[in-house]
Design a protein around this motif. Structure first.
Motif, PDB file in Angstrom:
ATOM      1  N   TYR A   1     117.774  13.752 174.541  1.00  0.00           N
ATOM      2  CA  TYR A   1     116.400  13.285 174.746  1.00  0.00           C
ATOM      3  C   TYR A   1     115.372  14.407 174.588  1.00  0.00           C
ATOM      4  N   PHE A   2     115.777  15.654 174.843  1.00  0.00           N
ATOM      5  CA  PHE A   2     114.793  16.726 174.935  1.00  0.00           C
ATOM      6  C   PHE A   2     115.056  17.912 174.007  1.00  0.00           C
ATOM      7  N   LEU A   3     116.127  17.886 173.245  1.00  0.00           N
ATOM      8  CA  LEU A   3     116.417  18.967 172.299  1.00  0.00           C
ATOM      9  C   LEU A   3     116.307  18.403 170.892  1.00  0.00           C
ATOM     10  N   ASP A   4     115.354  18.901 170.124  1.00  0.00           N
ATOM     11  CA  ASP A   4     115.044  18.310 168.820  1.00  0.00           C
ATOM     12  C   ASP A   4     116.030  18.699 167.723  1.00  0.00           C
ATOM     13  N   ASP A   5     116.747  19.791 167.885  1.00  0.00           N
ATOM     14  CA  ASP A   5     117.609  20.339 166.841  1.00  0.00           C
ATOM     15  C   ASP A   5     118.855  19.462 166.655  1.00  0.00           C
ATOM     16  N   ASP A   6     118.886  18.685 165.561  1.00  0.00           N
ATOM     17  CA  ASP A   6     120.011  17.782 165.316  1.00  0.00           C
ATOM     18  C   ASP A   6     121.326  18.535 165.131  1.00  0.00           C
ATOM     19  N   LYS A   7     121.243  19.685 164.477  1.00  0.00           N
ATOM     20  CA  LYS A   7     122.460  20.461 164.222  1.00  0.00           C
ATOM     21  C   LYS A   7     123.062  20.966 165.536  1.00  0.00           C
ATOM     22  N   GLU A   8     122.216  21.449 166.422  1.00  0.00           N
ATOM     23  CA  GLU A   8     122.736  21.929 167.706  1.00  0.00           C
ATOM     24  C   GLU A   8     123.348  20.782 168.510  1.00  0.00           C
ATOM     25  N   ILE A   9     122.704  19.618 168.477  1.00  0.00           N
ATOM     26  CA  ILE A   9     123.255  18.460 169.182  1.00  0.00           C
ATOM     27  C   ILE A   9     124.642  18.113 168.636  1.00  0.00           C
ATOM     28  N   GLU A  10     124.787  18.110 167.330  1.00  0.00           N
ATOM     29  CA  GLU A  10     126.092  17.815 166.720  1.00  0.00           C
ATOM     30  C   GLU A  10     127.130  18.855 167.121  1.00  0.00           C
ATOM     31  N   ASP A  11     126.734  20.127 167.099  1.00  0.00           N
ATOM     32  CA  ASP A  11     127.665  21.205 167.453  1.00  0.00           C
ATOM     33  C   ASP A  11     128.086  21.122 168.916  1.00  0.00           C
ATOM     34  N   LEU A  12     127.134  20.788 169.787  1.00  0.00           N
ATOM     35  CA  LEU A  12     127.461  20.663 171.210  1.00  0.00           C
ATOM     36  C   LEU A  12     128.451  19.517 171.441  1.00  0.00           C
ATOM     37  N   ALA A  13     128.213  18.389 170.796  1.00  0.00           N
ATOM     38  CA  ALA A  13     129.108  17.238 170.963  1.00  0.00           C
ATOM     39  C   ALA A  13     130.503  17.554 170.442  1.00  0.00           C
TER      40      ALA A  13
END
Length: 413
Positions: free
Chosen positions: A343-355
């Motif tokens: 909801y609050f982190l705009d970086d799509d790449k970082e979200i994918e890496d975290l998941a």
């Protein structure tokens, strides 16, 4: 003992449908276990349409803007005739945004921020007016321990918070129902109320015989801002300017009713775009609540409070031990710190890496919480700086119906 065992068995076998209303949000109970909210079921139940890739592509083509992260990640996931707003934008025809907030004691929590963050982005993309209804009257009617004066005071405090998101009074009118009621607005309330029977209100909202008439009448008040003629200082006497309403899916019953009566009153039907709920710290079976301090992160929380709440209360999708987590990985789909990051982190790449890292066990629950804490602390901290700069004069300008808001300057030519 036998009676206790029977009671325990009955609880374990208990099943209840999910309950989503403007006032209550709870996931279903299956065999005594609370479930996550089923949004697909809500789409079918409410008769809305899911936002698909084709609609997102059209949005980007029409506006020239990459869709907001709330759209890309399915946080705003459902709609009613969003395509009609895009058509008007493409044709250079005017429309406006309408959202609202039920003011309460203290500050808003981060879940309350969602529609306003999204409205600010939409306003920037479309260059259109926004009206924000503060339903201090609703709070008084539905909260028996609240005085009318308290509800009205909370509304003025809420204006300061909304302003801190970055809105400008030239394009944004924020009004308290208690203060603004009258004139063209109240005339529309009356017209709407005469078209809604008690049986319709009861079927839409589940009112009971014991509910007082203030509750039953209120839906006509929330419907009125969807008609542009309620705001003559912005739109004059026009009736042909529709609105787009970003809101939580729990608010849809209000606007199903509004859409039903709009054409009978010779107004355009409002379009809607619905959001999922930001889950409570305890998980996705319920949303954050202002009345439960440990379920929510408030915009007034200190960095230490944010850290403590996430570390202590945020539901984890990790394993019971570090060794198990490294071996089998965690589940980001139920991990609340990861959900907050979406909801609050705009970086799509970082979200994918975290998941991916979480599923593989390469990222631990503690590391996921630490990243979430840093992002939320930064978001809340910047908000608090902006809020401190909002003056009483700013609040007055947002709430002044005759503040200079020339419609011709706001409409896209």
């Amino acid at each position: 003992m036998a009676e206790t065992q029977e009671l325990t068995q009955a609880t374990e076998n208990m099943s209840l449908e999910q309950n989503i209303t403007p006032w209550e949000v709870e996931g279903a109970v299956v065999d005594g276990v609370q479930q996550a909210i089923d949004y697909d079921k809500l789409v079918k139940q409410f008769g809305t349409r899911k936002i698909d890739d084709a609609l997102l592509e059209r949005f980007e083509t029409a506006t020239g803007q990459k869709p907001h992260l709330y759209l890309r990640r399915g946080i705003f996931f459902s709609h009613r005739e969003l395509e009609k707003i895009l058509e008007r934008y493409e044709q250079g025809k005017p429309f406006y945004l309408y959202t609202g907030r039920g003011p309460s004691r203290g500050h808003m929590h981060i879940g309350h921020m969602m529609p306003f963050i999204f409205c600010k982005w939409l306003q920037d993309v479309f260059d259109c007016p926004l009206v924000v209804q503060l339903t201090d009257d609703e709070k008084f009617l539905f909260k028996n321990d609240l005085t009318l004066e308290q509800a009205n005071e909370y509304a003025f405090n809420t204006v300061r918070e909304i302003a801190a998101i970055g809105f400008k009074p030239e394009k944004t009118f924020i009004f308290s129902d208690i203060e603004y009621m009258g004139g063209a607005f109240y005339r529309n309330v009356l017209r709407i109320s005469r078209m809604v029977t008690y049986s319709t209100a009861k079927a839409s909202f589940g009112f009971k015989e014991s509910d007082h008439i203030g509750k039953i009448h209120f839906p006509s008040i929330e419907a009125a801002p969807a008609f542009c003629s309620s705001f003559p200082d912005i739109f004059g006497e026009r009736k042909d300017v529709p609105c787009l309403i970003p809101c939580g899916i729990d608010q849809d019953p209000y606007f199903r009713l509004t859409r039903d009566v709009s054409q009978r009153l010779k107004h355009k039907k409002p379009s809607l775009i619905h959001a999922r709920f930001l889950p409570a710290l305890q998980g996705s079976t319920s949303k954050m609540s202002s009345s439960n301090d440990v379920s929510a992160i408030f915009m007034s929380d200190t960095p230490a409070q944010i850290k403590k709440k996430i570390n202590r209360y945020a539901f984890s999708g990790g394993r019971t031990s570090l060794d198990e987590h490294r071996m089998y990985g965690g589940n980001p789909d139920v991990d609340v710190p990861f959900q907050y990051l979406t909801y609050f982190l705009d970086d799509d790449k970082e979200i994918e890496d975290l998941a991916e890292g979480y599923r593989k066990g390469e990222i631990t629950s503690g590391e996921m919480k630490a990243r979430c804490i840093a992002v939320i602390q930064e978001f809340v901290g910047k908000f608090q700086e902006r809020e401190a700069a909002i003056t009483d004069a700013d609040v007055k300008n947002f709430m002044d119906p005759v503040y200079p808001r020339p419609y011709t300057a706001l409409a896209k030519k």
